[in-house]
Design a protein around this motif. Structure first.
Motif, PDB file in Angstrom:
ATOM      1  N   ALA A   3       0.823  -1.208   0.000  1.00  0.00           N
ATOM      2  CA  ALA A   3       0.000   0.000   0.000  1.00  0.00           C
ATOM      3  C   ALA A   3       0.858   1.259   0.000  1.00  0.00           C
ATOM      4  O   ALA A   3       0.461   2.284  -0.572  1.00  0.00           O
ATOM      5  N   LEU A   4       2.029   1.203   0.604  1.00  0.00           N
ATOM      6  CA  LEU A   4       2.912   2.371   0.623  1.00  0.00           C
ATOM      7  C   LEU A   4       3.328   2.786  -0.784  1.00  0.00           C
ATOM      8  O   LEU A   4       3.489   3.968  -1.072  1.00  0.00           O
ATOM      9  N   TRP A   5       3.496   1.808  -1.665  1.00  0.00           N
ATOM     10  CA  TRP A   5       3.815   2.124  -3.063  1.00  0.00           C
ATOM     11  C   TRP A   5       2.697   2.951  -3.686  1.00  0.00           C
ATOM     12  O   TRP A   5       2.948   3.978  -4.330  1.00  0.00           O
ATOM     13  N   LEU A   6       1.466   2.499  -3.522  1.00  0.00           N
ATOM     14  CA  LEU A   6       0.340   3.154  -4.178  1.00  0.00           C
ATOM     15  C   LEU A   6      -0.087   4.438  -3.493  1.00  0.00           C
ATOM     16  O   LEU A   6      -0.797   5.250  -4.078  1.00  0.00           O
ATOM     17  N   ASP A   7       0.351   4.655  -2.260  1.00  0.00           N
ATOM     18  CA  ASP A   7       0.046   5.889  -1.526  1.00  0.00           C
ATOM     19  C   ASP A   7       1.100   6.975  -1.737  1.00  0.00           C
ATOM     20  O   ASP A   7       0.995   8.042  -1.143  1.00  0.00           O
ATOM     21  N   GLY A   8       2.132   6.680  -2.531  1.00  0.00           N
ATOM     22  CA  GLY A   8       3.167   7.670  -2.780  1.00  0.00           C
ATOM     23  C   GLY A   8       4.185   7.795  -1.672  1.00  0.00           C
ATOM     24  O   GLY A   8       4.920   8.775  -1.601  1.00  0.00           O
ATOM     25  N   LYS A   9       4.271   6.798  -0.797  1.00  0.00           N
ATOM     26  CA  LYS A   9       5.210   6.850   0.321  1.00  0.00           C
ATOM     27  C   LYS A   9       6.586   6.287  -0.049  1.00  0.00           C
ATOM     28  O   LYS A   9       7.575   6.605   0.601  1.00  0.00           O
ATOM     29  N   ILE A  10       6.657   5.448  -1.082  1.00  0.00           N
ATOM     30  CA  ILE A  10       7.942   4.889  -1.533  1.00  0.00           C
ATOM     31  C   ILE A  10       8.559   5.812  -2.568  1.00  0.00           C
ATOM     32  O   ILE A  10       9.726   6.179  -2.472  1.00  0.00           O
ATOM     33  N   ILE A  11       7.776   6.174  -3.552  1.00  0.00           N
ATOM     34  CA  ILE A  11       8.183   7.158  -4.560  1.00  0.00           C
ATOM     35  C   ILE A  11       7.002   8.108  -4.768  1.00  0.00           C
ATOM     36  O   ILE A  11       5.864   7.743  -4.477  1.00  0.00           O
ATOM     37  N   PRO A  12       7.250   9.317  -5.254  1.00  0.00           N
ATOM     38  CA  PRO A  12       6.139  10.241  -5.485  1.00  0.00           C
ATOM     39  C   PRO A  12       5.110   9.660  -6.458  1.00  0.00           C
ATOM     40  O   PRO A  12       5.467   8.953  -7.401  1.00  0.00           O
ATOM     41  N   LEU A  13       3.851   9.973  -6.224  1.00  0.00           N
ATOM     42  CA  LEU A  13       2.775   9.435  -7.053  1.00  0.00           C
ATOM     43  C   LEU A  13       2.971   9.713  -8.537  1.00  0.00           C
ATOM     44  O   LEU A  13       2.640   8.879  -9.375  1.00  0.00           O
ATOM     45  N   GLN A  14       3.519  10.857  -8.877  1.00  0.00           N
ATOM     46  CA  GLN A  14       3.699  11.192 -10.288  1.00  0.00           C
ATOM     47  C   GLN A  14       4.729  10.282 -10.975  1.00  0.00           C
ATOM     48  O   GLN A  14       4.798  10.237 -12.189  1.00  0.00           O
ATOM     49  N   ASN A  15       5.501   9.535 -10.199  1.00  0.00           N
ATOM     50  CA  ASN A  15       6.494   8.628 -10.782  1.00  0.00           C
ATOM     51  C   ASN A  15       6.037   7.166 -10.820  1.00  0.00           C
ATOM     52  O   ASN A  15       6.768   6.304 -11.285  1.00  0.00           O
ATOM     53  N   LEU A  16       4.836   6.865 -10.321  1.00  0.00           N
ATOM     54  CA  LEU A  16       4.359   5.483 -10.322  1.00  0.00           C
ATOM     55  C   LEU A  16       4.331   4.899 -11.731  1.00  0.00           C
ATOM     56  O   LEU A  16       4.638   3.727 -11.922  1.00  0.00           O
ATOM     57  N   GLY A  17       3.961   5.705 -12.691  1.00  0.00           N
ATOM     58  CA  GLY A  17       3.910   5.232 -14.073  1.00  0.00           C
ATOM     59  C   GLY A  17       5.260   4.805 -14.601  1.00  0.00           C
ATOM     60  O   GLY A  17       5.351   3.983 -15.516  1.00  0.00           O
ATOM     61  N   LYS A  18       6.338   5.338 -14.025  1.00  0.00           N
ATOM     62  CA  LYS A  18       7.691   4.954 -14.451  1.00  0.00           C
ATOM     63  C   LYS A  18       8.110   3.612 -13.856  1.00  0.00           C
ATOM     64  O   LYS A  18       8.990   2.956 -14.374  1.00  0.00           O
ATOM     65  N   VAL A  19       7.503   3.239 -12.758  1.00  0.00           N
ATOM     66  CA  VAL A  19       7.801   1.962 -12.113  1.00  0.00           C
ATOM     67  C   VAL A  19       6.902   0.863 -12.662  1.00  0.00           C
ATOM     68  O   VAL A  19       7.363  -0.199 -13.056  1.00  0.00           O
ATOM     69  N   PHE A  20       5.615   1.149 -12.692  1.00  0.00           N
ATOM     70  CA  PHE A  20       4.633   0.156 -13.113  1.00  0.00           C
ATOM     71  C   PHE A  20       4.317   0.301 -14.602  1.00  0.00           C
ATOM     72  O   PHE A  20       3.237   0.732 -14.990  1.00  0.00           O
TER      73      PHE A  20
END
Length: 98
Positions: A3-20
């Protein structure tokens, strides 16, 4: 942790698309940064599901588009990365949870 990944606690939310996203150069086994979309020949790419299997038989699965997280915890360390018993459990979980 999932859940920390999807809440922006691991990386900023705007960068989720670069990971997933799919970084596979060959186009044969889709995977993101540290996340897979193919587990033992079982593809989850069409569902947008990213998975990370652990050595001890654990499995963390995330669907960033739907904000779904699932974790399967096992205390059984197995010999080698390719255990057919875990394949059956993982496929059942991925088919029935997501």
């Amino acid at each position: 942790f999932g859940a920390l990944w999807l809440d922006g606690k691991i990386i900023p939310l705007q960068n989720l698309g670069k990971v997933f996203c799919d970084y596979s150069q060959a186009g044969t086994r889709a995977q993101g940064l540290g996340w897979h979309q193919d587990l033992y020949g079982y593809s989850t790419q069409d569902r947008g599901l990213f998975i990370h299997p652990g050595f001890t038989g654990c499995l963390l699965a995330e669907n960033p588009k739907n904000s779904l997280v699932s974790a399967f915890v096992s205390n059984r360390t197995y010999y080698g990365r390719d255990n057919t018993r875990h394949r059956e459990i993982f496929r059942f979980l991925l088919d029935n949870i997501f």
